[in-house]
Scaffold this motif. Sequence first.
Motif, PDB file in Angstrom:
ATOM      1  N   ASP A  88       0.840  -1.197   0.000  1.00 11.19           N
ATOM      2  CA  ASP A  88       0.000   0.000   0.000  1.00 11.19           C
ATOM      3  C   ASP A  88       0.877   1.250   0.000  1.00 11.19           C
ATOM      4  N   PRO A  89       0.517   2.245  -0.816  1.00 15.99           N
ATOM      5  CA  PRO A  89       1.368   3.450  -0.878  1.00 15.99           C
ATOM      6  C   PRO A  89       1.493   4.187   0.449  1.00 15.99           C
ATOM      7  N   THR A  90       0.553   3.948   1.372  1.00 18.89           N
ATOM      8  CA  THR A  90       0.626   4.657   2.653  1.00 18.89           C
ATOM      9  C   THR A  90       1.445   3.895   3.691  1.00 18.89           C
ATOM     10  N   ASP A  91       1.923   2.690   3.359  1.00 19.66           N
ATOM     11  CA  ASP A  91       2.738   1.927   4.315  1.00 19.66           C
ATOM     12  C   ASP A  91       3.960   2.747   4.735  1.00 19.66           C
ATOM     13  N   GLY A  92       4.215   2.807   6.024  1.00 17.12           N
ATOM     14  CA  GLY A  92       5.372   3.532   6.532  1.00 17.12           C
ATOM     15  C   GLY A  92       5.135   5.012   6.737  1.00 17.12           C
ATOM     16  N   PHE A  93       3.939   5.481   6.362  1.00 17.29           N
ATOM     17  CA  PHE A  93       3.596   6.893   6.549  1.00 17.29           C
ATOM     18  C   PHE A  93       2.704   7.059   7.772  1.00 17.29           C
ATOM     19  N   THR A  94       2.674   8.274   8.290  1.00 12.75           N
ATOM     20  CA  THR A  94       1.793   8.625   9.406  1.00 12.75           C
ATOM     21  C   THR A  94       0.729   9.586   8.908  1.00 12.75           C
ATOM     22  N   GLU A  95      -0.525   9.271   9.190  1.00 10.53           N
ATOM     23  CA  GLU A  95      -1.605  10.167   8.765  1.00 10.53           C
ATOM     24  C   GLU A  95      -1.591  11.436   9.606  1.00 10.53           C
ATOM     25  N   VAL A  96      -1.742  12.575   8.939  1.00 12.38           N
ATOM     26  CA  VAL A  96      -1.781  13.871   9.610  1.00 12.38           C
ATOM     27  C   VAL A  96      -3.253  14.239   9.826  1.00 12.38           C
ATOM     28  N   PRO A  97      -3.663  14.496  11.071  1.00 12.28           N
ATOM     29  CA  PRO A  97      -5.076  14.816  11.300  1.00 12.28           C
ATOM     30  C   PRO A  97      -5.489  16.090  10.562  1.00 12.28           C
ATOM     31  N   LEU A  98      -6.654  16.060   9.948  1.00 14.44           N
ATOM     32  CA  LEU A  98      -7.183  17.218   9.229  1.00 14.44           C
ATOM     33  C   LEU A  98      -8.455  17.713   9.901  1.00 14.44           C
ATOM     34  N   THR A  99      -8.624  19.033   9.919  1.00 11.79           N
ATOM     35  CA  THR A  99      -9.874  19.638  10.375  1.00 11.79           C
ATOM     36  C   THR A  99     -10.421  20.492   9.229  1.00 11.79           C
ATOM     37  N   ASP A 100     -11.607  21.041   9.418  1.00 18.34           N
ATOM     38  CA  ASP A 100     -12.201  21.902   8.383  1.00 18.34           C
ATOM     39  C   ASP A 100     -11.264  23.041   7.998  1.00 18.34           C
ATOM     40  N   ALA A 101     -10.457  23.492   8.958  1.00 18.18           N
ATOM     41  CA  ALA A 101      -9.547  24.619   8.699  1.00 18.18           C
ATOM     42  C   ALA A 101      -8.481  24.270   7.663  1.00 18.18           C
ATOM     43  N   ASN A 102      -8.235  22.977   7.443  1.00 18.19           N
ATOM     44  CA  ASN A 102      -7.230  22.562   6.465  1.00 18.19           C
ATOM     45  C   ASN A 102      -7.761  22.556   5.031  1.00 18.19           C
ATOM     46  N   PHE A 103      -9.068  22.794   4.871  1.00 21.65           N
ATOM     47  CA  PHE A 103      -9.677  22.753   3.541  1.00 21.65           C
ATOM     48  C   PHE A 103     -10.102  24.165   3.132  1.00 21.65           C
ATOM     49  N   GLU A 104      -9.249  24.793   2.347  1.00 18.80           N
ATOM     50  CA  GLU A 104      -9.567  26.145   1.870  1.00 18.80           C
ATOM     51  C   GLU A 104     -10.109  26.033   0.442  1.00 18.80           C
TER      52      GLU A 104
END
Length: 201
Positions: free
Chosen positions: A12-28
């Motif tokens: 999986d392309p996300t293997d070894g990565f850490t997900e960064v939490p997103l909130t509404d403020a991250n979507f402009e």
Amino acid sequence: HYSKSNLFCSADPTDGFTEVPLTDANFELQKHYNIPLDERYSFVDGVRKLWVYADDKPHDPSSHTQPRTEVRIKGLDYSSGVWQFEGHGFVPNGTSGATIAQIHGAAHGATTIILRIYDGDMRYYSGNLIATGLYDRWFRLNIIHDVDGGKVTVFLDGNQVFQVADKGPGDLYFKCGVYGAPTKISYYMESRWRDIKIYNK
């Protein structure tokens, strides 16, 4: 009948990565400067639908860029490290000449990578063919930018489909939606997105 190479490719392309939490403020949202957002964007049941018309105005009165309705990932600009965008996208039949995802920023030029749909095919800018037959179906898109390694890798539905050298570090951030190409655009352009995530490592 799986060979080792097949098993290796199915990582999986996300293997070894850490997900960064997103909130509404991250979507402009960036859109036509004098039309209400709800005339070019909806967010229903987790699906963001973004659309433009070829004669829409740019996002700013002083801009000479093509029309757009885009989500700009805000607050997670980067200039080093390894970052990844993931989203499930959908492009309806008829949308053509539309950038649906990009990494904005570079040492050389305005963007690091632009992924455009022409007649159901995905291209790197208006050049390299990346994938075909994308109309009217959901696909999973992952874009990995290894800034220090100077490369960008694109995955579709979990499979690596493209890799290219980047254009140097800069103020980098991910965008998705619809942004008209310089030429050969359809009058109506739309893409839909769900489950947008950002990862790093």
